[in-house]
Motif scaffolding. Structure first.
Motif, mmCIF file in Angstrom:
data_model
loop_
_atom_site.group_PDB
_atom_site.id
_atom_site.type_symbol
_atom_site.label_atom_id
_atom_site.label_comp_id
_atom_site.label_asym_id
_atom_site.label_seq_id
_atom_site.Cartn_x
_atom_site.Cartn_y
_atom_site.Cartn_z
ATOM 1 N N SER A 1 -44.993 -54.078 22.463
ATOM 2 C CA SER A 1 -45.434 -54.818 23.098
ATOM 3 C C SER A 1 -44.331 -56.625 22.595
ATOM 4 C CB SER A 1 -46.687 -55.339 23.487
ATOM 5 O OG SER A 1 -47.798 -55.435 22.456
ATOM 6 N N SER A 2 -44.483 -56.252 20.587
ATOM 7 C CA SER A 2 -43.850 -56.991 20.305
ATOM 8 C C SER A 2 -42.531 -56.916 20.115
ATOM 9 C CB SER A 2 -44.438 -56.779 19.317
ATOM 10 O OG SER A 2 -45.600 -57.558 19.041
ATOM 11 N N MET A 3 -41.583 -58.539 20.259
ATOM 12 C CA MET A 3 -39.958 -58.240 19.511
ATOM 13 C C MET A 3 -39.943 -58.153 17.836
ATOM 14 S SD MET A 3 -38.550 -57.522 23.022
ATOM 15 C CE MET A 3 -36.802 -58.142 23.188
ATOM 16 N N GLU A 4 -38.930 -58.283 18.058
ATOM 17 C CA GLU A 4 -38.346 -57.838 16.397
ATOM 18 C C GLU A 4 -36.806 -58.031 16.383
ATOM 19 O OE1 GLU A 4 -38.126 -54.247 13.667
ATOM 20 O OE2 GLU A 4 -38.668 -53.515 15.345
ATOM 21 N N MET A 5 -36.126 -59.244 15.787
ATOM 22 C CA MET A 5 -34.810 -59.831 15.466
ATOM 23 C C MET A 5 -34.915 -59.513 13.977
ATOM 24 S SD MET A 5 -34.405 -63.884 15.205
ATOM 25 C CE MET A 5 -32.941 -64.776 14.371
ATOM 26 N N VAL A 6 -33.964 -58.462 14.708
ATOM 27 C CA VAL A 6 -33.125 -57.440 14.018
ATOM 28 C C VAL A 6 -31.771 -57.637 13.400
ATOM 29 C CG1 VAL A 6 -32.655 -54.930 13.171
ATOM 30 C CG2 VAL A 6 -34.486 -56.048 14.266
ATOM 31 N N SER A 7 -31.108 -57.508 12.258
ATOM 32 C CA SER A 7 -29.538 -58.302 11.515
ATOM 33 C C SER A 7 -29.123 -56.883 11.967
ATOM 34 C CB SER A 7 -29.627 -58.784 10.331
ATOM 35 O OG SER A 7 -28.535 -59.245 9.872
ATOM 36 N N ILE A 8 -28.308 -56.755 12.707
ATOM 37 C CA ILE A 8 -27.113 -55.951 12.970
ATOM 38 C C ILE A 8 -25.550 -56.212 12.861
ATOM 39 C CG2 ILE A 8 -28.319 -54.939 14.638
ATOM 40 C CD1 ILE A 8 -26.337 -56.642 16.395
ATOM 41 N N PRO B 1 -11.831 -77.582 14.525
ATOM 42 C CA PRO B 1 -12.927 -77.080 14.456
ATOM 43 C C PRO B 1 -12.679 -75.639 14.654
ATOM 44 C CG PRO B 1 -13.204 -77.819 15.969
ATOM 45 C CD PRO B 1 -11.406 -78.516 15.664
ATOM 46 N N CYS B 2 -12.365 -74.824 13.330
ATOM 47 C CA CYS B 2 -12.795 -73.489 13.683
ATOM 48 C C CYS B 2 -14.873 -72.436 13.117
ATOM 49 C CB CYS B 2 -11.646 -72.786 12.724
ATOM 50 S SG CYS B 2 -11.239 -71.156 12.951
ATOM 51 N N TYR B 3 -14.618 -71.924 13.826
ATOM 52 C CA TYR B 3 -16.081 -71.216 12.781
ATOM 53 C C TYR B 3 -16.239 -69.470 12.770
ATOM 54 C CZ TYR B 3 -18.514 -74.608 14.974
ATOM 55 O OH TYR B 3 -18.285 -76.454 15.616
ATOM 56 N N ARG B 4 -16.719 -69.504 11.690
ATOM 57 C CA ARG B 4 -16.866 -67.866 11.070
ATOM 58 C C ARG B 4 -18.179 -67.315 11.808
ATOM 59 N NH1 ARG B 4 -15.503 -69.014 5.472
ATOM 60 N NH2 ARG B 4 -17.040 -69.802 4.714
ATOM 61 N N ARG B 5 -18.596 -66.012 12.369
ATOM 62 C CA ARG B 5 -19.302 -65.735 12.257
ATOM 63 C C ARG B 5 -20.366 -65.463 10.725
ATOM 64 N NH1 ARG B 5 -20.485 -62.782 16.558
ATOM 65 N NH2 ARG B 5 -19.732 -64.715 17.651
ATOM 66 N N VAL B 6 -21.201 -65.575 10.698
ATOM 67 C CA VAL B 6 -22.051 -64.994 9.689
ATOM 68 C C VAL B 6 -23.609 -64.499 9.966
ATOM 69 C CG1 VAL B 6 -21.173 -67.805 8.607
ATOM 70 C CG2 VAL B 6 -23.612 -67.772 9.797
ATOM 71 N N SER B 7 -23.674 -64.494 10.977
ATOM 72 C CA SER B 7 -24.719 -63.364 11.322
ATOM 73 C C SER B 7 -25.027 -63.083 12.613
ATOM 74 C CB SER B 7 -26.120 -63.550 10.402
ATOM 75 O OG SER B 7 -26.732 -65.231 11.529
ATOM 76 N N THR B 8 -25.294 -62.341 13.186
ATOM 77 C CA THR B 8 -26.292 -61.416 14.642
ATOM 78 C C THR B 8 -27.049 -60.842 14.650
ATOM 79 O OG1 THR B 8 -23.376 -60.889 15.109
ATOM 80 C CG2 THR B 8 -24.811 -59.628 16.488
ATOM 81 N N PHE B 9 -28.103 -60.739 15.608
ATOM 82 C CA PHE B 9 -28.812 -60.535 15.856
ATOM 83 C C PHE B 9 -29.644 -59.932 16.922
ATOM 84 C CE2 PHE B 9 -29.334 -63.726 12.525
ATOM 85 C CZ PHE B 9 -29.865 -63.268 11.253
ATOM 86 N N ILE B 10 -30.001 -59.206 17.083
ATOM 87 C CA ILE B 10 -30.685 -58.275 18.463
ATOM 88 C C ILE B 10 -32.112 -58.799 18.416
ATOM 89 C CG2 ILE B 10 -30.392 -55.739 18.046
ATOM 90 C CD1 ILE B 10 -30.251 -55.175 20.484
ATOM 91 N N MET B 11 -32.800 -58.949 19.231
ATOM 92 C CA MET B 11 -34.162 -58.701 19.913
ATOM 93 C C MET B 11 -34.409 -57.532 20.402
ATOM 94 S SD MET B 11 -34.970 -61.512 18.541
ATOM 95 C CE MET B 11 -36.906 -62.199 19.763
ATOM 96 N N ILE C 1 -27.741 -48.015 16.718
ATOM 97 C CA ILE C 1 -27.156 -48.882 16.334
ATOM 98 C C ILE C 1 -27.602 -48.639 15.203
ATOM 99 C CG2 ILE C 1 -28.719 -51.051 16.615
ATOM 100 C CD1 ILE C 1 -25.808 -52.244 17.440
ATOM 101 N N LYS C 2 -26.911 -49.270 14.071
ATOM 102 C CA LYS C 2 -26.766 -48.990 12.832
ATOM 103 C C LYS C 2 -27.129 -50.876 12.275
ATOM 104 C CE LYS C 2 -23.026 -47.150 11.452
ATOM 105 N NZ LYS C 2 -21.538 -46.767 10.357
ATOM 106 N N GLY C 3 -28.398 -50.555 11.703
ATOM 107 C CA GLY C 3 -29.648 -51.891 11.152
ATOM 108 C C GLY C 3 -31.037 -51.845 11.971
ATOM 109 N N VAL C 4 -31.030 -50.707 12.916
ATOM 110 C CA VAL C 4 -32.548 -50.209 13.226
ATOM 111 C C VAL C 4 -32.306 -48.318 13.254
ATOM 112 C CG1 VAL C 4 -33.477 -50.252 15.917
ATOM 113 C CG2 VAL C 4 -31.491 -52.000 14.618
ATOM 114 N N GLU C 5 -33.472 -47.903 12.654
ATOM 115 C CA GLU C 5 -34.509 -47.368 12.162
ATOM 116 C C GLU C 5 -34.734 -45.754 13.274
ATOM 117 O OE1 GLU C 5 -33.802 -45.695 9.085
ATOM 118 O OE2 GLU C 5 -32.831 -48.103 8.664
ATOM 119 N N ARG C 6 -35.243 -46.189 14.704
ATOM 120 C CA ARG C 6 -34.689 -45.298 15.741
ATOM 121 C C ARG C 6 -34.171 -45.721 16.976
ATOM 122 N NH1 ARG C 6 -37.665 -50.158 15.202
ATOM 123 N NH2 ARG C 6 -37.542 -51.847 17.328
#
Length: 93
Positions: free
Chosen positions: A65-72, A46-56, A19-24
């Motif tokens: 064994s650790s997790m990272e939060m990566v913006s995608i 009320p209307c919202y717009r997406r400003v960010s999406t992250f994958i753990m 997935i783009k944004g993750v180097e592996r």
């Protein structure tokens, strides 16, 4: 003042996937997706717009064994899900 909201969903990948944004390539498994939206002000409803999406995701070796939060990008996530679903269909034929 901006009003924001966060949404968390769980998705499953049956196959390893890039997935783009993750180097592996990430391993098959269950992933948490966090989306943040902001309220568009000045409308009569009320209307919202997406400003960010992250994958753990599991961290890169040797820290798996650790997790990272990566913006995608949401479109990159949709592409990865589509390719995973296509691979599932191909494996059942």
């Amino acid at each position: 003042m901006m009003t924001t909201r966060s949404r968390m969903e769980t998705i499953r990948f049956s196959h390893p996937f890039p997935i783009k944004g993750v180097e592996r390539t990430l391993p098959a498994g269950t992933y948490e997706i966090i989306s943040e939206d902001e309220l568009i002000e000045g409308l009569s409803f009320p209307c919202y717009r997406r400003v960010s999406t992250f994958i753990m995701a599991p961290a890169a070796p040797p820290y798996q064994s650790s997790m990272e939060m990566v913006s995608i990008a949401p479109l990159d996530l949709a592409d990865a899900q589509r390719l995973d679903a296509s691979a599932r269909l191909d494996s059942t034929r």
